[in-house]
Scaffold this motif. Structure first.
Motif, PDB file in Angstrom:
ATOM      1  N   PRO A   1       0.842  -1.239   0.032  1.00 40.64           N
ATOM      2  CA  PRO A   1       0.025   0.079  -0.047  1.00 40.64           C
ATOM      3  C   PRO A   1       1.019   1.315   0.128  1.00 40.64           C
ATOM      4  N   THR A   2       0.327   2.401  -0.672  1.00 43.47           N
ATOM      5  CA  THR A   2       1.092   3.102  -0.720  1.00 43.47           C
ATOM      6  C   THR A   2       0.854   4.511   0.319  1.00 43.47           C
ATOM      7  N   ASP A   3      -0.587   4.531   0.466  1.00 42.47           N
ATOM      8  CA  ASP A   3      -1.104   5.654   1.555  1.00 42.47           C
ATOM      9  C   ASP A   3      -1.931   4.740   2.244  1.00 42.47           C
ATOM     10  N   LEU A   4      -1.718   4.759   3.761  1.00 37.74           N
ATOM     11  CA  LEU A   4      -2.436   4.024   4.873  1.00 37.74           C
ATOM     12  C   LEU A   4      -3.603   4.499   5.213  1.00 37.74           C
ATOM     13  N   SER A   5      -4.629   3.922   5.335  1.00 40.95           N
ATOM     14  CA  SER A   5      -5.880   4.413   5.933  1.00 40.95           C
ATOM     15  C   SER A   5      -6.750   3.396   6.514  1.00 40.95           C
ATOM     16  N   LEU A   6      -7.772   3.996   7.079  1.00 38.66           N
ATOM     17  CA  LEU A   6      -8.909   2.977   7.858  1.00 38.66           C
ATOM     18  C   LEU A   6     -10.211   3.079   7.005  1.00 38.66           C
ATOM     19  N   ARG A   7     -10.104   3.614   5.776  1.00 39.77           N
ATOM     20  CA  ARG A   7     -11.108   3.862   5.058  1.00 39.77           C
ATOM     21  C   ARG A   7     -12.208   2.603   5.004  1.00 39.77           C
ATOM     22  N   TRP A   8     -11.539   1.627   4.514  1.00 40.48           N
ATOM     23  CA  TRP A   8     -12.044   0.370   4.332  1.00 40.48           C
ATOM     24  C   TRP A   8     -12.744  -0.353   5.424  1.00 40.48           C
ATOM     25  N   TYR A   9     -12.206  -0.201   6.591  1.00 43.00           N
ATOM     26  CA  TYR A   9     -12.727  -0.661   7.847  1.00 43.00           C
ATOM     27  C   TYR A   9     -14.098   0.254   7.937  1.00 43.00           C
ATOM     28  N   GLU A  10     -13.966   1.646   7.950  1.00 37.08           N
ATOM     29  CA  GLU A  10     -15.152   2.301   8.069  1.00 37.08           C
ATOM     30  C   GLU A  10     -16.138   1.924   7.295  1.00 37.08           C
ATOM     31  N   GLU A  11     -15.918   1.774   6.029  1.00 36.98           N
ATOM     32  CA  GLU A  11     -16.887   1.158   4.956  1.00 36.98           C
ATOM     33  C   GLU A  11     -17.579   0.109   5.394  1.00 36.98           C
ATOM     34  N   PHE A  12     -16.859  -0.643   6.146  1.00 40.07           N
ATOM     35  CA  PHE A  12     -17.428  -2.155   6.715  1.00 40.07           C
ATOM     36  C   PHE A  12     -18.373  -1.637   7.682  1.00 40.07           C
ATOM     37  N   TRP A  13     -18.126  -1.101   8.860  1.00 40.02           N
ATOM     38  CA  TRP A  13     -18.545  -0.715  10.099  1.00 40.02           C
ATOM     39  C   TRP A  13     -19.889   0.247   9.689  1.00 40.02           C
ATOM     40  N   SER A  14     -20.057   0.864   8.548  1.00 42.36           N
ATOM     41  CA  SER A  14     -21.235   1.925   8.192  1.00 42.36           C
ATOM     42  C   SER A  14     -21.861   1.404   7.322  1.00 42.36           C
ATOM     43  N   ASN A  15     -21.575   0.007   6.611  1.00 44.95           N
ATOM     44  CA  ASN A  15     -22.409  -0.457   5.520  1.00 44.95           C
ATOM     45  C   ASN A  15     -23.521  -1.356   6.423  1.00 44.95           C
ATOM     46  N   PRO A  16     -24.775  -1.230   6.233  1.00 43.42           N
ATOM     47  CA  PRO A  16     -25.669  -2.085   6.801  1.00 43.42           C
ATOM     48  C   PRO A  16     -25.778  -3.552   6.198  1.00 43.42           C
ATOM     49  N   ASP A  17     -25.262  -3.665   5.239  1.00 45.12           N
ATOM     50  CA  ASP A  17     -25.304  -5.040   4.644  1.00 45.12           C
ATOM     51  C   ASP A  17     -24.379  -5.850   4.894  1.00 45.12           C
ATOM     52  N   TRP A  18     -23.131  -5.241   5.260  1.00 41.58           N
ATOM     53  CA  TRP A  18     -22.018  -6.225   5.958  1.00 41.58           C
ATOM     54  C   TRP A  18     -22.240  -6.080   7.500  1.00 41.58           C
ATOM     55  N   LEU A  19     -22.811  -5.248   8.136  1.00 44.33           N
ATOM     56  CA  LEU A  19     -23.161  -5.668   9.519  1.00 44.33           C
ATOM     57  C   LEU A  19     -24.474  -6.719   9.427  1.00 44.33           C
TER      58      LEU A  19
END
Length: 264
Positions: A45-63
């Motif tokens: 990875p070039t830029d580190l981020s928690l973007r995809w973890y936030e996407e998981f916890w904010s997506n009702p389908d994943w939850l």
């Protein structure tokens, strides 16, 4: 002679570590990929981020899929642990050729390809009009998880002194009291190990859930599969990293519990 044995031991250890690395490293590579800020999978990875973890916890389908997997795995764990412990107790008291046949039948889900097992379960539950129900998924995954509990509990019973049960019965203890006061404390490590294996098998199971689950019942692995059919989202890497962490934590707890039981 000693030098030859030492060299053989060193070569065997190096080979074993290479095999472990070959199996583990590709799985661990998913973890740094999950912290990538890019919308595509990229390593390193070039830029580190928690973007995809936030996407998981904010997506009702994943939850919703995660909650379904947790509820299903907990139910399967209870069923597989109870049934597996009872089966292991029965097998430990059996003698004759029928014992090996029963053990072979119980562990057959580990030998038969999962696709074949899922297809057979699909036709079986279709005749009962149960395909697409939560009960069918639980029963199907219990069949797959049952061998793990039976093998772990049966292994613990191999070193169990049967004289303790006979002594308890002569002192007036019934079968239920004898099991909970004498047998279960001794074989508890096997029961816990079997329960953890059953939970992990059910939580990470995909094929049986894909065949038997209905449209409104999506487990976490099925949700990952549905997402990959549309596009490969880095959210899948984040979910895979969390599943890997849960698996590692389970094995650490299993090892710690086993050492604690041996220390007692």
């Amino acid at each position: 002679m000693l030098d030859r044995r030492r060299n053989t031991s060193i070569k065997t250890s190096i080979f074993a570590h290479c095999v472990i690395a070959f199996l583990v490293v590709p799985t661990l590579m998913v973890i740094p990929i999950s912290f990538n800020d890019n919308q595509y999978l990229k390593f390193p990875p070039t830029d580190l981020s928690l973007r995809w973890y936030e996407e998981f916890w904010s997506n009702p389908d994943w939850l919703r899929a995660t909650w379904t997997s947790l509820l299903t795995a907990c139910t399967v764990t209870v069923l597989a642990t109870v049934l597996g412990t009872m089966a292991a107790l029965g097998l430990s008291r059996m003698v004759g050729p029928g014992k090996k046949l029963l053990i072979g039948l119980i562990i057959s889900p580990l030998i038969v390809p999962t696709v074949s097992l899922a297809l057979a379960l699909y036709f079986f539950f279709a005749k009962l009009h149960m395909v697409g129900t939560w009960v069918a998924v639980i029963l199907g995954q219990t069949v797959l998880a049952l061998p793990f509990t039976v093998l772990n509990v049966h292994g613990s019973l191999q070193s169990f002194p049967a004289t303790l049960e006979r002594a308890a019965s002569t002192l007036g203890a019934g079968p239920v009291t004898t099991f909970f006061r004498i047998t279960m404390p001794i074989i508890r490590p096997g029961i816990v190990a079997g329960a953890l294996f059953a939970f992990l098998v059910s939580f990470d199971e995909f094929i049986i859930a894909l065949f038997l689950a209905g449209p409104g019942m999506t487990t976490l692995p099925v949700q990952m599969w549905n997402t990959m059919q549309l596009y490969i989202s880095p959210t899948i890497a984040a979910v895979s990293s969390m599943i890997t962490g849960i698996t590692i934590l389970a094995f650490v707890l299993m090892t710690a519990f086993g050492r604690r039981s041996k220390a007692k």
